[in-house]
Design a protein around this motif. Structure first.
Motif, mmCIF file in Angstrom:
data_model
loop_
_atom_site.group_PDB
_atom_site.id
_atom_site.type_symbol
_atom_site.label_atom_id
_atom_site.label_comp_id
_atom_site.label_asym_id
_atom_site.label_seq_id
_atom_site.Cartn_x
_atom_site.Cartn_y
_atom_site.Cartn_z
ATOM 1 N N SER A 202 -30.980 16.225 39.216
ATOM 2 C CA SER A 202 -31.429 15.490 37.912
ATOM 3 C C SER A 202 -32.562 16.151 37.341
ATOM 4 N N ALA A 203 -33.482 17.078 38.074
ATOM 5 C CA ALA A 203 -34.680 17.688 37.573
ATOM 6 C C ALA A 203 -34.527 18.361 36.168
ATOM 7 N N ASP A 204 -33.223 18.872 36.113
ATOM 8 C CA ASP A 204 -33.258 19.747 34.865
ATOM 9 C C ASP A 204 -31.896 19.064 33.972
ATOM 10 N N ARG A 205 -31.396 18.043 34.350
ATOM 11 C CA ARG A 205 -30.328 17.691 33.581
ATOM 12 C C ARG A 205 -30.924 17.243 32.154
ATOM 13 N N GLU A 206 -30.106 17.340 31.211
ATOM 14 C CA GLU A 206 -30.301 17.145 29.769
ATOM 15 C C GLU A 206 -30.076 15.353 29.501
ATOM 16 N N ALA A 207 -31.173 15.119 28.852
ATOM 17 C CA ALA A 207 -31.274 13.942 28.407
ATOM 18 C C ALA A 207 -30.971 13.773 26.787
ATOM 19 N N LEU A 208 -29.891 12.911 26.279
ATOM 20 C CA LEU A 208 -29.587 12.973 24.955
ATOM 21 C C LEU A 208 -29.770 11.653 24.315
ATOM 22 N N GLU A 209 -30.134 11.630 22.814
ATOM 23 C CA GLU A 209 -30.337 10.562 22.231
ATOM 24 C C GLU A 209 -28.897 10.382 21.361
ATOM 25 N N LEU A 210 -28.179 9.133 21.876
ATOM 26 C CA LEU A 210 -27.098 9.013 21.202
ATOM 27 C C LEU A 210 -27.365 8.003 20.017
ATOM 28 N N GLU A 211 -26.397 8.016 19.127
ATOM 29 C CA GLU A 211 -26.754 7.314 17.862
ATOM 30 C C GLU A 211 -25.504 6.381 17.373
ATOM 31 N N TRP A 212 -25.615 5.698 16.674
ATOM 32 C CA TRP A 212 -24.354 4.655 16.218
ATOM 33 C C TRP A 212 -23.921 5.274 14.959
ATOM 34 N N VAL A 348 -6.954 5.029 25.695
ATOM 35 C CA VAL A 348 -8.100 5.910 25.183
ATOM 36 C C VAL A 348 -9.144 5.092 24.401
ATOM 37 N N LYS A 349 -10.332 4.984 25.021
ATOM 38 C CA LYS A 349 -11.249 4.127 24.514
ATOM 39 C C LYS A 349 -12.647 4.912 24.201
ATOM 40 N N VAL A 350 -13.375 4.282 22.919
ATOM 41 C CA VAL A 350 -14.433 4.820 22.735
ATOM 42 C C VAL A 350 -15.676 3.718 22.874
ATOM 43 N N ALA A 351 -16.955 4.169 22.802
ATOM 44 C CA ALA A 351 -17.932 3.161 22.872
ATOM 45 C C ALA A 351 -18.356 2.521 21.696
ATOM 46 N N THR A 352 -18.383 1.190 21.591
ATOM 47 C CA THR A 352 -18.728 0.604 20.291
ATOM 48 C C THR A 352 -20.002 -0.399 20.609
ATOM 49 N N GLN A 353 -20.793 -1.031 19.586
ATOM 50 C CA GLN A 353 -21.508 -1.956 19.748
ATOM 51 C C GLN A 353 -21.269 -3.043 20.683
ATOM 52 N N LYS A 354 -19.996 -3.453 20.963
ATOM 53 C CA LYS A 354 -19.542 -4.401 21.520
ATOM 54 C C LYS A 354 -18.807 -4.008 22.988
ATOM 55 N N LEU A 369 -20.339 5.105 19.158
ATOM 56 C CA LEU A 369 -21.601 5.966 19.917
ATOM 57 C C LEU A 369 -21.296 7.396 19.750
ATOM 58 N N VAL A 370 -22.195 8.080 19.049
ATOM 59 C CA VAL A 370 -21.923 9.488 18.780
ATOM 60 C C VAL A 370 -23.219 10.292 19.158
ATOM 61 N N CYS A 371 -22.893 11.630 19.451
ATOM 62 C CA CYS A 371 -24.133 12.558 19.553
ATOM 63 C C CYS A 371 -24.064 13.467 18.295
ATOM 64 N N TYR A 372 -25.195 13.195 17.518
ATOM 65 C CA TYR A 372 -25.227 14.159 16.256
ATOM 66 C C TYR A 372 -26.462 15.068 16.349
#
Length: 390
Positions: A202-212, A348-354, A369-372
């Motif tokens: 976990s020490a060097d794992r990337e942390a991503l800022e996901l957006e809507w 097949v599912k994507v992540a939504t606000q709900k 949810l996306v990574c931009y």
């Protein structure tokens, strides 16, 4: 920085050392540190890097070198029953140190030093100048700060800090916001060893800022070659992969963890999309789904943006009906349109606000949810270049 976990297994009878080494193998440590007489026996237990304490004198080591083959360790370490652990008194001038000479002349790859005094701290610094590995063990890191060693020698050698628990390992990895390159854990407790390995991972794992992003179109596109990525790891309900037709905008696609009236769950699988699509991989790189094959490492991400690694077990490519999903996301330059192709299937599912939502039920206006990223990509690497994807 790639962190490592070393396991100290040089004390006691062979059966006790064997139990400890077996525990380390099961936990996934990178190295074991043993006596040179045990190297062959360790080789028989499993495939792992072996560092070995040597008790040979400098002249013998220079003549024999570190050797090769089954009898040879991957790294020879000097310092046990010598200057490094305090058995032999330090010389007045460190240039006369037997341990330093052994490393400088190629008889050893690194040194083991118990930080018993300022002199031993200086010995560690000298070993670091010439050795590939510098293993330091402090009786009390509050008195002899690890910070000093990291600041002075951290970029000259692979600095390994001796610890007795995963909590001490956490401190070693986080010290000065840089941390030691590795830790040498001295414990028989399998849970402590595993916890230390988890900290390494976990020490060097990337942390991503996901957006809507807001869905603006969901259309059937006919048949395409679809890729299912089956990993060697089980994923939970909030995990999946980042997939997209455009490298700058990748959609969060859930793993098949949910039960369905039509098919059993496949928590090791992500039904990832068409062969042309990008998938986010380790180190912030992207790869084409068509490139993936068994044995590759891939990135798993959860809805909080936390990442981990998994090994690809297999990729299944089959012709399936597809949906083209388009979404818009706000940027500093205005709105940007991103898209991907996913199989037209309710599994097949994507992540939504709900929460997770099947692509077959996705509607215009849903937020997904996306990574931009604003950077362009060339051969999977982010670059500062203008590029048009459409």
């Amino acid at each position: 920085m790639k962190r490592s976990v070393w396991l100290k297994a040089d004390a006691g009878d062979w059966e006790s050392k064997k139990r400890r080494i077996t525990a380390g193998l099961e936990a996934g440590v990178d190295w074991v540190l043993v006596n040179d007489v045990d190297v062959n026996a360790v080789r028989e237990l499993g495939n792992i890097k072996i560092a070995a304490f040597t008790t040979n004198d400098v002249q013998v080591m220079e003549a024999e070198g570190t050797g090769s083959g089954q009898d040879a360790a991957d790294a020879v370490i000097i310092g046990k029953k010598g200057e490094g652990d305090g058995t032999v008194e330090l010389p007045k001038k460190l240039s006369d140190s037997t341990d330093v000479k052994a490393v400088r002349r190629g008889g050893a790859d690194g040194g083991y030093i118990r930080i018993l005094s300022k002199g031993h701290e200086s010995l560690a610094e000298e070993i670091a100048k010439v050795g590939e590995y510098t293993i330091v063990s402090g009786e009390d890191w509050k008195i002899i700060p690890l910070e000093n060693l990291i600041a002075r020698i951290g970029d000259q050698t692979e600095l390994v800090a001796g610890v007795n628990s995963s909590e001490e390992a956490r401190t070693a990895f986080e010290t000065l916001e840089i941390g030691a390159n590795g830790v040498l854990i001295d414990s028989d407790d399998l849970s402590e060893i595993r916890s230390t390995v988890d900290l390494r991972d976990s020490a060097d794992r990337e942390a991503l800022e996901l957006e809507w992003a807001t869905v603006v179109s969901v259309k059937s596109t006919g048949m395409a070659d679809r890729v299912c990525v089956d990993t060697g790891s089980l994923m939970h309900s909030e995990e999946g992969m980042l997939i997209g037709s455009m490298a700058r905008g990748l959609f969060f696609v859930h793993a098949e963890t949910a039960e369905s009236p039509y098919v059993a769950s496949r928590p090791f699988r992500v039904n990832a999309g068409a062969v042309h699509a990008y998938v986010r991989s380790l180190g912030g790189k992207t790869r084409y789904l068509a490139e993936l094959q068994s044995g590759d490492e891939i990135q798993i991400v959860n809805t909080e943006g936390e990442t981990r690694e998994a090994v690809v077990g297999r990729c299944k490519i089959e012709k399936r009906p597809m949906l083209r999903i388009e979404a818009i996301i706000g940027t500093k330059k205005g709105e940007d349109r991103i898209e991907t192709l996913l199989q037209n299937a309710e599994t097949v599912k994507v992540a939504t606000q709900k929460g997770p939502k099947a692509v077959t039920a996705l509607e215009v206006g849903d937020e997904v949810l996306v990574c931009y990223e604003h950077a362009a990509r060339h051969f999977g690497e982010a670059i500062d270049e203008s590029i048009i994807e459409k």
